[in-house]
Design a protein around this motif. Structure first.
Motif, PDB file in Angstrom:
ATOM      1  N   LYS A  97      -1.946 -18.222 -25.256  1.00  0.00           N
ATOM      2  CA  LYS A  97      -1.006 -17.517 -26.120  1.00  0.00           C
ATOM      3  C   LYS A  97      -0.316 -16.388 -25.365  1.00  0.00           C
ATOM      4  O   LYS A  97       0.862 -16.098 -25.599  1.00  0.00           O
ATOM      5  CB  LYS A  97      -1.729 -16.955 -27.332  1.00  0.00           C
ATOM      6  N   ALA A  98      -1.033 -15.738 -24.465  1.00  0.00           N
ATOM      7  CA  ALA A  98      -0.467 -14.606 -23.729  1.00  0.00           C
ATOM      8  C   ALA A  98       0.692 -15.021 -22.837  1.00  0.00           C
ATOM      9  O   ALA A  98       1.552 -14.192 -22.503  1.00  0.00           O
ATOM     10  CB  ALA A  98      -1.558 -13.942 -22.894  1.00  0.00           C
ATOM     11  N   GLN A  99       0.756 -16.290 -22.456  1.00  0.00           N
ATOM     12  CA  GLN A  99       1.851 -16.736 -21.595  1.00  0.00           C
ATOM     13  C   GLN A  99       3.197 -16.654 -22.300  1.00  0.00           C
ATOM     14  O   GLN A  99       4.228 -16.548 -21.650  1.00  0.00           O
ATOM     15  CB  GLN A  99       1.588 -18.164 -21.130  1.00  0.00           C
ATOM     16  N   GLY A 100       3.200 -16.717 -23.616  1.00  0.00           N
ATOM     17  CA  GLY A 100       4.454 -16.640 -24.362  1.00  0.00           C
ATOM     18  C   GLY A 100       4.840 -15.238 -24.764  1.00  0.00           C
ATOM     19  O   GLY A 100       5.911 -15.028 -25.343  1.00  0.00           O
ATOM     20  N   LEU A 101       4.016 -14.243 -24.476  1.00  0.00           N
ATOM     21  CA  LEU A 101       4.327 -12.855 -24.795  1.00  0.00           C
ATOM     22  C   LEU A 101       5.112 -12.217 -23.656  1.00  0.00           C
ATOM     23  O   LEU A 101       5.114 -12.721 -22.528  1.00  0.00           O
ATOM     24  CB  LEU A 101       3.033 -12.083 -25.053  1.00  0.00           C
ATOM     25  N   PRO A 102       5.804 -11.101 -23.902  1.00  0.00           N
ATOM     26  CA  PRO A 102       6.553 -10.430 -22.830  1.00  0.00           C
ATOM     27  C   PRO A 102       5.631 -10.050 -21.674  1.00  0.00           C
ATOM     28  O   PRO A 102       4.507  -9.576 -21.889  1.00  0.00           O
ATOM     29  CB  PRO A 102       7.134  -9.198 -23.525  1.00  0.00           C
ATOM     30  N   GLN A 103       6.133 -10.255 -20.480  1.00  0.00           N
ATOM     31  CA  GLN A 103       5.386  -9.940 -19.270  1.00  0.00           C
ATOM     32  C   GLN A 103       6.028  -8.743 -18.590  1.00  0.00           C
ATOM     33  O   GLN A 103       7.213  -8.763 -18.252  1.00  0.00           O
ATOM     34  CB  GLN A 103       5.383 -11.137 -18.316  1.00  0.00           C
ATOM     35  N   LEU A 104       5.288  -7.681 -18.383  1.00  0.00           N
ATOM     36  CA  LEU A 104       5.781  -6.448 -17.773  1.00  0.00           C
ATOM     37  C   LEU A 104       4.855  -6.081 -16.637  1.00  0.00           C
ATOM     38  O   LEU A 104       3.629  -6.052 -16.802  1.00  0.00           O
ATOM     39  CB  LEU A 104       5.834  -5.315 -18.797  1.00  0.00           C
ATOM     40  N   SER A 105       5.455  -5.790 -15.472  1.00  0.00           N
ATOM     41  CA  SER A 105       4.656  -5.417 -14.303  1.00  0.00           C
ATOM     42  C   SER A 105       5.327  -4.273 -13.567  1.00  0.00           C
ATOM     43  O   SER A 105       6.555  -4.129 -13.591  1.00  0.00           O
ATOM     44  CB  SER A 105       4.463  -6.616 -13.369  1.00  0.00           C
ATOM     45  N   VAL A 106       4.530  -3.445 -12.942  1.00  0.00           N
ATOM     46  CA  VAL A 106       4.991  -2.307 -12.153  1.00  0.00           C
ATOM     47  C   VAL A 106       4.430  -2.468 -10.752  1.00  0.00           C
ATOM     48  O   VAL A 106       3.239  -2.790 -10.586  1.00  0.00           O
ATOM     49  CB  VAL A 106       4.541  -0.970 -12.777  1.00  0.00           C
ATOM     50  N   ALA A 107       5.297  -2.235  -9.746  1.00  0.00           N
ATOM     51  CA  ALA A 107       4.887  -2.397  -8.354  1.00  0.00           C
ATOM     52  C   ALA A 107       5.391  -1.231  -7.525  1.00  0.00           C
ATOM     53  O   ALA A 107       6.443  -0.644  -7.827  1.00  0.00           O
ATOM     54  CB  ALA A 107       5.408  -3.726  -7.785  1.00  0.00           C
ATOM     55  N   ALA A 108       4.662  -0.875  -6.500  1.00  0.00           N
ATOM     56  CA  ALA A 108       5.059   0.190  -5.568  1.00  0.00           C
ATOM     57  C   ALA A 108       4.678  -0.243  -4.166  1.00  0.00           C
ATOM     58  O   ALA A 108       3.677  -0.952  -3.975  1.00  0.00           O
ATOM     59  CB  ALA A 108       4.389   1.503  -5.931  1.00  0.00           C
ATOM     60  N   ASN A 109       5.486   0.198  -3.170  1.00  0.00           N
ATOM     61  CA  ASN A 109       5.267  -0.222  -1.801  1.00  0.00           C
ATOM     62  C   ASN A 109       5.647   0.911  -0.856  1.00  0.00           C
ATOM     63  O   ASN A 109       6.653   1.608  -1.070  1.00  0.00           O
ATOM     64  CB  ASN A 109       6.097  -1.475  -1.478  1.00  0.00           C
ATOM     65  N   LEU A 110       4.838   1.112   0.165  1.00  0.00           N
ATOM     66  CA  LEU A 110       5.104   2.117   1.198  1.00  0.00           C
ATOM     67  C   LEU A 110       4.880   1.461   2.547  1.00  0.00           C
ATOM     68  O   LEU A 110       3.834   0.864   2.775  1.00  0.00           O
ATOM     69  CB  LEU A 110       4.178   3.327   1.021  1.00  0.00           C
ATOM     70  N   ALA A 111       5.896   1.594   3.453  1.00  0.00           N
ATOM     71  CA  ALA A 111       5.824   0.899   4.736  1.00  0.00           C
ATOM     72  C   ALA A 111       6.190   1.865   5.868  1.00  0.00           C
ATOM     73  O   ALA A 111       7.071   2.719   5.717  1.00  0.00           O
ATOM     74  CB  ALA A 111       6.763  -0.301   4.751  1.00  0.00           C
ATOM     75  N   ASP A 112       5.482   1.694   6.975  1.00  0.00           N
ATOM     76  CA  ASP A 112       5.778   2.438   8.208  1.00  0.00           C
ATOM     77  C   ASP A 112       6.369   1.443   9.198  1.00  0.00           C
ATOM     78  O   ASP A 112       5.661   0.655   9.804  1.00  0.00           O
ATOM     79  CB  ASP A 112       4.494   3.062   8.758  1.00  0.00           C
ATOM     80  N   ASN A 113       7.685   1.483   9.329  1.00  0.00           N
ATOM     81  CA  ASN A 113       8.374   0.574  10.239  1.00  0.00           C
ATOM     82  C   ASN A 113       8.309   1.158  11.651  1.00  0.00           C
ATOM     83  O   ASN A 113       9.297   1.686  12.177  1.00  0.00           O
ATOM     84  CB  ASN A 113       9.828   0.384   9.786  1.00  0.00           C
ATOM     85  N   PHE A 114       7.107   1.086  12.248  1.00  0.00           N
ATOM     86  CA  PHE A 114       6.933   1.715  13.562  1.00  0.00           C
ATOM     87  C   PHE A 114       7.799   1.042  14.624  1.00  0.00           C
ATOM     88  O   PHE A 114       8.059   1.597  15.676  1.00  0.00           O
ATOM     89  CB  PHE A 114       5.453   1.690  13.964  1.00  0.00           C
ATOM     90  N   LYS A 115       8.251  -0.179  14.358  1.00  0.00           N
ATOM     91  CA  LYS A 115       9.207  -0.827  15.253  1.00  0.00           C
ATOM     92  C   LYS A 115      10.222  -1.547  14.388  1.00  0.00           C
ATOM     93  O   LYS A 115       9.951  -2.605  13.846  1.00  0.00           O
ATOM     94  CB  LYS A 115       8.513  -1.796  16.199  1.00  0.00           C
ATOM     95  N   LEU A 116      11.397  -0.936  14.261  1.00  0.00           N
ATOM     96  CA  LEU A 116      12.415  -1.494  13.375  1.00  0.00           C
ATOM     97  C   LEU A 116      12.979  -2.783  13.942  1.00  0.00           C
ATOM     98  O   LEU A 116      13.174  -2.924  15.153  1.00  0.00           O
ATOM     99  CB  LEU A 116      13.543  -0.484  13.172  1.00  0.00           C
ATOM    100  N   GLN A 117      13.232  -3.697  13.079  1.00  0.00           N
ATOM    101  CA  GLN A 117      13.837  -4.952  13.484  1.00  0.00           C
ATOM    102  C   GLN A 117      15.322  -4.727  13.758  1.00  0.00           C
ATOM    103  O   GLN A 117      16.014  -4.021  13.011  1.00  0.00           O
ATOM    104  CB  GLN A 117      13.669  -5.998  12.392  1.00  0.00           C
ATOM    105  N   LYS A 118      15.833  -5.286  14.820  1.00  0.00           N
ATOM    106  CA  LYS A 118      17.225  -5.124  15.223  1.00  0.00           C
ATOM    107  C   LYS A 118      17.989  -6.419  15.008  1.00  0.00           C
ATOM    108  O   LYS A 118      17.428  -7.512  15.087  1.00  0.00           O
ATOM    109  CB  LYS A 118      17.316  -4.705  16.690  1.00  0.00           C
TER     110      LYS A 118
END
Length: 563
Positions: free
Chosen positions: A78-99
């Motif tokens: 039943k839960a599959q038919g209810l509204p789905q809400l998610s929160v995400a956060a991300n932190l990255a250290d690009n010690f070598k940036l892609q060129k």
């Protein structure tokens, strides 16, 4: 005498080892189970023993946990038919940036090569007028692609996403299947309860039979001791031979050994009852029911049952009319069955039998419903799916961690400078958002769904064949259980008469022996016949109780009685 010793071992030992069913089931009243830990023996009637086992036995508790799992599975679907809400956060250290390689020579045509200064511009400048010089473009200078790194070393983002299923054919069918699955788990729990009720009832009545048999042996020993004492006194008076006394001593020794064996079997039957109830073996129990209360009215039961008949359904007299073969046919040739004759196959004997009373049939019907829903679900896999989606969040970057967590918005500016008195925009976090509809339409899956549908259809057909087989099996069990019970009742009546006759013979023989007109051999023979009649009588009671339980199971009444 050999028969007397061997018969109890047969029927009582088989009962304790589970090789034969036992017991007539009584109705179980509602109420709490008996309470343990009182310090004394636990008084148990059959309803109390059944109630305790149904509420506390570990195997049933495991089955009920499976039922709870099924209920949780329904909630998950039943839960599959209810509204789905998610929160995400991300932190990255690009010690070598892609060129990435970038060709700047391709931007805005050819690069600047200088300015064009005309005489008019020179004259205007000499007169004090402002002159705007126009750039001049030349030929594009050759240059190689330049590697450029996009972004900063530290980056972060946070977002919230939302989705709502609008249409999914598989989901709608899954909701129905989940309810049917929950119903199936309840029926499986019911089946487990029926098994526990039957096992406890068998063990309880096995103990009653063993206890009654033990009490009877004690009375027999006591009676034989009296005969032995009287014979010994007669021998001392010179009116009997020592051989008569020795014969009675041998008879008593054999009877005492049989009594000891019955005592051990009684203890073992009590241990079996505790096991079937889920009681600790150290718990003392006392059975409050009596075996006499369990014995049914043979005449009334036989009148109600009739006899099993594949053609007429039996009757009160137990005799039904049998079909006669047509005349004028060859005795050696097969005869085609006449209309209304099933060629010897068991039928329901003109009774309005409800197959759904049997939990096995009802469970298989539920499995059939699940198979049908599974087939529909496989077919619904070709339907499109439509969902509403939305997302909103923020993303930021900086050259230092402390700058990344400064969370500077669009109003943030740098310190004023002579070249920029108002400061420069210093924003490092930016917002984003989207909303939309997602439509998924399967086109071709390599015939995977086709074969899934084919498997589901075969599974459904298999269950249908199983239902037909189960119907035939129930019909046969119905006829067999009726015949077995009627036969057991007949044997019980016969053994009861035999017991009465054997008791009279033993009584008269003892009177004659005491009066001096009878022999010691006659007394021993009469006592042996009496014990054999007693053993046969208890075995007949046992068989009736077994047949009654089998009959209740065949008609599906066992669960209603257990409730």
């Amino acid at each position: 005498m050999n028969k007397t010793l061997q018969r109890p071992r047969h029927w009582l030992g088989a009962a304790l080892l589970g090789l034969a069913p036992l017991a007539l089931l009584a109705q179980t009243p509602q109420g709490p189970p008996p309470v343990l830990g009182t310090g004394g023996p636990l008084a148990l009637s059959l309803p109390q023993a059944i109630r305790y086992a149904v509420q506390t036995k570990s195997s049933l508790l495991s089955t009920r946990l499976a039922e709870q799992t099924a209920a949780a599975k329904v909630g998950e679907i039943k839960a599959q038919g209810l509204p789905q809400l998610s929160v995400a956060a991300n932190l990255a250290d690009n010690f070598k940036l892609q060129k990435s390689l970038t060709d700047f020579g391709a931007f805005a045509g050819a690069p600047l090569s200088g300015t064009t200064l005309t005489q008019r511009d020179i004259a205007a400048a000499q007169s004090g007028q402002a002159v705007t010089l126009s750039p001049a473009y030349g030929e594009k200078a050759p240059s190689a692609p330049t590697p450029i790194a996009f972004g900063l070393q530290y980056a972060g983002n946070t977002s919230a996403s939302f989705s709502q299923q609008l249409f999914d054919g598989s989901y709608l069918i899954g909701l129905k299947a989940a309810k049917v699955y929950q119903e199936l788990s309840k029926k499986q729990t019911q089946q487990a309860e029926i098994d526990v009720v039957e096992q406890v009832s068998k063990a309880y009545y096995s103990t009653l039979v063993a206890r009654s048999r033990l009490a009877l042996l004690a009375r027999n020993v006591q009676r034989l001791d009296t005969v032995l004492y009287q014979t010994n006194q007669t021998f001392k008076a010179g009116f009997a031979e020592k051989l008569d006394v020795d014969r009675l001593r041998v008879q008593r020794n054999n009877l005492v050994v049989e009594q000891q064996k019955a005592q051990r079997l009684t203890e073992l039957s009590i241990a079996l009852l505790k096991f079937q109830m889920g009681l600790p073996q150290a718990q003392l129990v006392t059975l409050t029911d009596s075996l006499n209360a369990a014995v049914v009215d043979a005449g009334a039961l036989r009148q109600r049952l009739g006899a099993a008949s594949f053609s007429t359904g039996g009757g009160a007299d137990g005799l039904g009319a049998l079909p006669t073969p047509p005349t004028g046919t060859d005795a050696g040739a097969p005869v085609a069955p006449a209309p209304g004759i099933n060629n010897g196959q068991p039928v329901q004997a003109d009774a309005a039998f409800n197959y759904n009373n049997r939990i096995e049939f009802s469970t298989l019907q539920t499995q059939q419903a699940l198979a049908g829903l599974d087939l529909r679900n496989r077919t619904a896999g070709a339907y499109p799916r439509l969902s509403l989606t939305a997302a909103y969040g923020f993303t930021g970057s900086a050259n230092a961690v402390k700058d990344l967590f400064a969370f500077r918005g669009p109003d943030s500016r740098t310190a004023p400078t002579p070249l920029s008195p108002n400061g420069l925009i210093n924003q490092n976090w930016f917002g984003f958002g989207n909303v939309g509809l997602a439509l998924t339409m399967p086109v071709f899956d390599g015939f995977r769904r086709h074969y899934q549908v084919q498997q589901a259809r075969i599974a459904q057909q298999t269950i249908e064949r199983g239902l037909e087989t189960l119907r035939q099996s129930i019909d046969l069990q119905d006829a067999q259980s009726r015949t077995t019970l009627v036969n057991a009742l007949d044997v019980l009546d016969n053994q009861k008469d035999n017991l009465t006759l054997a008791a009279d013979v033993a009584r008269v023989t003892r009177i004659k022996f005491n009066a001096g007109v009878g022999s010691n051999i006659e007394v021993i023979t009469a006592e042996t016949s009496l014990r054999e009649a007693q053993t046969n009588y208890y075995a007949a009671i046992y068989d009736v109780l077994v047949a009654k339980v089998d009959r209740d199971k065949a008609t599906g009444e066992l669960y209603q009685q257990a409730k």
